[in-house]
Write an enzyme that holds these catalytic residues in place. Structure first.
Site, mmCIF file in Angstrom:
data_model
loop_
_atom_site.group_PDB
_atom_site.id
_atom_site.type_symbol
_atom_site.label_atom_id
_atom_site.label_comp_id
_atom_site.label_asym_id
_atom_site.label_seq_id
_atom_site.Cartn_x
_atom_site.Cartn_y
_atom_site.Cartn_z
ATOM 1 N N CYS A 135 0.837 -1.195 0.000
ATOM 2 C CA CYS A 135 0.000 0.000 0.000
ATOM 3 C C CYS A 135 0.877 1.253 0.000
ATOM 4 C CB CYS A 135 -0.902 0.007 1.227
ATOM 5 S SG CYS A 135 -1.816 1.549 1.454
ATOM 6 N N LYS A 173 -10.302 -8.255 6.349
ATOM 7 C CA LYS A 173 -9.738 -7.654 7.555
ATOM 8 C C LYS A 173 -10.188 -8.396 8.821
ATOM 9 C CE LYS A 173 -9.958 -2.985 5.528
ATOM 10 N NZ LYS A 173 -10.993 -3.144 4.483
ATOM 11 N N VAL A 227 -5.392 1.642 6.205
ATOM 12 C CA VAL A 227 -4.025 1.673 6.731
ATOM 13 C C VAL A 227 -3.304 2.852 6.086
ATOM 14 C CG1 VAL A 227 -3.890 -0.797 7.208
ATOM 15 C CG2 VAL A 227 -3.236 0.031 4.940
ATOM 16 N N SER A 268 -2.003 8.436 6.628
ATOM 17 C CA SER A 268 -0.589 8.429 6.264
ATOM 18 C C SER A 268 0.118 9.734 6.589
ATOM 19 C CB SER A 268 -0.439 8.111 4.775
ATOM 20 O OG SER A 268 -1.014 9.122 3.956
#
Length: 235
Positions: free
Chosen positions: A29, A56, A69, A82
């Site tokens: 990712c 998940k 995430v 992020s």
């Protein structure tokens, strides 16, 4: 060493080590890679728990209902996103004079403008190419071309002689451009000469090397954006 496998709905919650920073990630990712780059840059002792984003674990959904995430957890502290995590790591774990994001409010604001505006549009254009959307070329060369102009003759985006926050926050998407990766038809056009130079310089950076994914592995994962058949645990 191979990265930890991606946990699924069948996996129990992995017990935490008190005081140790944990990153919930996904190996391929690009958003999660932003946080991994900053952790590597600052030499932060941490553990990575990879999450299978198509299956998940319930405990992850309970912990972070937004269900994306990266997520950072340390004892009772939890942060998601992020850019939020990357800036936090840069601020908390940098020694004096070693911040990658300027502490000057104006310069910090200019960097965040660049990321939210030009980076955002260029990232969307990269995804259009990965998905093989019709007429992707127009958006790609318009918005990624804006980054090429922004970089200009500078070695790195903030004008420094080494990569800074602005470079690391873009790299996870630019790494898929090149002859060994999924998007192999844009750099040879000659339309992005400054980015070609920048990409080669970024590949030499120790932090980028520490978070390297073999091009053939990254290519296999990126093919999922078009086929919608994503593969995990490729390493």
């Amino acid at each position: 060493m191979a990265p930890p496998r991606h946990m699924t709905s069948e996996d129990p919650f992995p017990e935490k080590t008190p005081g140790k920073l944990r990153l919930y990630s996904m190996q391929y990712c690009p958003y999660a890679m932003r946080a991994r780059l900053m952790l590597a840059k600052k030499g932060v002792d941490h553990e990575v728990i990879n999450i299978h984003l198509r299956n998940k674990p319930q405990w992850f959904l309970d912990k972070y209902p937004i269900a994306t995430v990266p997520v950072m957890e340390q004892d009772d502290k939890l942060l998601g996103g992020s850019l939020v995590i990357s800036e936090y790591i840069d601020e908390v774990y940098s020694k004096n004079g070693e911040r990658t994001l300027s502490a000057d409010p104006y310069e910090k604001g200019r960097t965040n403008m660049l990321i939210s505006d030009k980076y955002g549009k260029a990232i969307s254009a990269v995804y259009k190419r990965l998905r093989h959307e019709e007429n992707w070329e127009e958006d790609f060369f318009k918005h990624v071309g804006e980054l090429d102009k922004e970089l200009g003759a500078k070695k790195y985006f903030a004008g420094a002689d080494k990569p800074t926050y602005a470079d690391y926050m873009l790299w996870p998407w630019m790494r898929v451009l090149g002859p060994d990766c999924e998007i192999d038809d844009v750099l040879p056009t000659g339309k992005l000469p400054n980015l070609v130079r920048w990409i080669e310089d970024m590949k030499k950076d120790d932090t980028v090397k520490a978070c390297h994914t073999p091009p053939d592995v990254l290519k296999r994962f990126c093919q999922g954006y078009h086929t919608l058949k994503y593969e995990y645990d490729l390493e």
